[in-house]
Design an enzyme around this catalytic site. Sequence first.
Site, PDB file in Angstrom:
ATOM      1  N   GLY A  12       0.800  -1.217   0.000  1.00 18.41           N
ATOM      2  CA  GLY A  12       0.000   0.000   0.000  1.00 18.41           C
ATOM      3  C   GLY A  12       0.833   1.266   0.000  1.00 18.41           C
ATOM      4  O   GLY A  12       0.308   2.358   0.182  1.00 18.41           O
ATOM      5  N   ALA A  32       7.934   9.035 -12.557  1.00 21.69           N
ATOM      6  CA  ALA A  32       7.907   7.576 -12.677  1.00 21.69           C
ATOM      7  C   ALA A  32       9.253   7.078 -13.172  1.00 21.69           C
ATOM      8  O   ALA A  32       9.785   7.582 -14.165  1.00 21.69           O
ATOM      9  CB  ALA A  32       6.800   7.155 -13.629  1.00 21.69           C
ATOM     10  N   HIS A  48      -1.495   2.137 -12.913  1.00 22.27           N
ATOM     11  CA  HIS A  48      -1.086   3.264 -12.076  1.00 22.27           C
ATOM     12  C   HIS A  48      -1.529   4.591 -12.685  1.00 22.27           C
ATOM     13  O   HIS A  48      -2.012   5.473 -11.975  1.00 22.27           O
ATOM     14  CB  HIS A  48       0.436   3.272 -11.876  1.00 22.27           C
ATOM     15  CG  HIS A  48       0.902   2.403 -10.763  1.00 22.27           C
ATOM     16  ND1 HIS A  48       0.874   2.783  -9.457  1.00 22.27           N
ATOM     17  CD2 HIS A  48       1.419   1.151 -10.766  1.00 22.27           C
ATOM     18  CE1 HIS A  48       1.358   1.817  -8.689  1.00 22.27           C
ATOM     19  NE2 HIS A  48       1.690   0.807  -9.468  1.00 22.27           N
TER      20      HIS A  48
END
Length: 171
Positions: A12, A32, A48
Amino acid sequence: MHTLVLGGIRSGKTALAERLASEADNSVVYLATATAGDDEMRLRIQRHQQQRPADWGLEEEPLALGQLLASYGQQKAAPCLLVDCMSLWVSNLLHAGDDTFAREREAFLTQVGSYPGELVIVSNEVGLGIIGMDPLTRRFADELGWMNQALATRCDRVIMSVAGLPMVLKP
């Protein structure tokens, strides 16, 4: 506020980091580090992207994170940068060679220390697992562990995500 979010696979940590970034006063830019080397990774990246707010910016950078932080840090209102993730970035650097690794690691850590805006950095905690069987796996765990330690000293807050629950380690 600079925050390091640690956790294991599917702990998480990214969801927590995204929640923290969404609370920022300024705009958010997602940095990213992943590259889509295969179909499974392409699907992960796509998932994502679909989960993030549409108004967030996106930079895809597998190596030169320090340069991105320096560039965004020069803006009049430095945005909140969410860096996801150190694990993939360290892997990318290891495959790029020792010179690139050393140069980019130092540049990034320098910029983390001086970035004027909010920063949320995601990384895997590798210190809870077994020792790797091959030299590259052991080096990866060592380098990521040292990176996490260096980031923890530079960040105001360190949070570990376990089963989707945040555990504040620092302050």
